[in-house]
Design a protein around this motif. Structure first.
Motif, mmCIF file in Angstrom:
data_model
loop_
_atom_site.group_PDB
_atom_site.id
_atom_site.type_symbol
_atom_site.label_atom_id
_atom_site.label_comp_id
_atom_site.label_asym_id
_atom_site.label_seq_id
_atom_site.Cartn_x
_atom_site.Cartn_y
_atom_site.Cartn_z
ATOM 1 N N GLN A 38 0.804 -1.276 0.075
ATOM 2 C CA GLN A 38 0.025 -0.153 -0.060
ATOM 3 C C GLN A 38 0.974 1.093 -0.006
ATOM 4 O OE1 GLN A 38 -2.276 -1.391 3.360
ATOM 5 N NE2 GLN A 38 -4.280 -1.074 2.394
ATOM 6 N N GLY A 39 2.375 1.166 -0.171
ATOM 7 C CA GLY A 39 3.133 2.246 -0.054
ATOM 8 C C GLY A 39 3.438 2.442 -1.267
ATOM 9 N N GLU A 40 4.191 3.687 -1.437
ATOM 10 C CA GLU A 40 4.733 4.182 -2.525
ATOM 11 C C GLU A 40 6.104 3.630 -3.165
ATOM 12 O OE1 GLU A 40 4.628 8.647 -2.107
ATOM 13 O OE2 GLU A 40 2.631 8.436 -1.367
ATOM 14 N N ILE A 41 6.918 2.874 -2.376
ATOM 15 C CA ILE A 41 7.977 2.190 -3.034
ATOM 16 C C ILE A 41 7.878 0.788 -2.815
ATOM 17 C CG2 ILE A 41 9.674 4.069 -2.113
ATOM 18 C CD1 ILE A 41 10.354 2.084 0.185
ATOM 19 N N PRO A 42 8.469 -0.094 -3.949
ATOM 20 C CA PRO A 42 8.395 -1.509 -4.065
ATOM 21 C C PRO A 42 8.868 -1.992 -2.771
ATOM 22 C CG PRO A 42 9.590 -0.815 -5.780
ATOM 23 C CD PRO A 42 9.597 0.499 -5.051
#
Length: 160
Positions: free
Chosen positions: A131-135
């Motif tokens: 649900q984050g912005e980085i892998p």
């Protein structure tokens, strides 16, 4: 380089316990820089998956889960293991099997941050979500090697 590290940490393990597996993972001097050359891109799945080592008793897998992606609910058969998060925040959703034996419903979710470990029990049904912005990048150790894994249909789980 990573192959030699894995061989040294896992090759001699025979029927490891959860503590043995975790200790072997913790002994690895890994970082994102170390694993960068072998991080898998998604291909046919919402995540990238690369098997790095398989012995008679252990399987080591590198996972890359891009932002907004998630796996289908699944189990790892009779295997248990540890997921060591190297980058990002992984949401691990734990499911229970519905009465029909096919659909699953969510019971709880756990956020596992970079540097932390997540234990996956034998036959435990779960899904991994970013649900984050980085892998999310994780190195996962299983014993015995993965076999008889199952996928399940999820009932609506908007509560998570």
């Amino acid at each position: 380089m990573i192959q030699a590290l894995l061989e040294k940490a896992f090759r001699a393990l025979s029927c490891p316990t959860p503590a043995d597996l975790r200790q072997a993972l913790e002994s690895l001097p890994l970082s994102m820089e170390t694993v960068a050359p072998v991080i898998p891109e998604p291909a046919g799945l919402p995540y990238g998956r690369r098997v790095l080592l398989v012995t008679e008793h252990v399987e080591i897998v590198l996972i890359q889960l891009p932002p907004t992606q998630e796996s289908v609910p699944h189990n790892h058969g009779d295997s248990f293991g540890w997921e060591w998060i190297l980058s990002g925040d992984l949401t691990n959703v734990i499911y229970s099997l519905a009465e029909d034996g096919h659909e699953v419903r969510p019971e709880k979710s756990i956020t596992v941050r970079a540097g932390e470990f997540c234990y996956v029990a034998p036959r435990e049904i779960h899904a991994i979500r970013n649900q984050g912005e980085i892998p999310v990048v994780s190195i996962n150790a299983y014993t015995p090697p993965l076999n008889h894994c199952q996928q399940f249909e999820a009932q609506d789980y908007s509560i998570f």
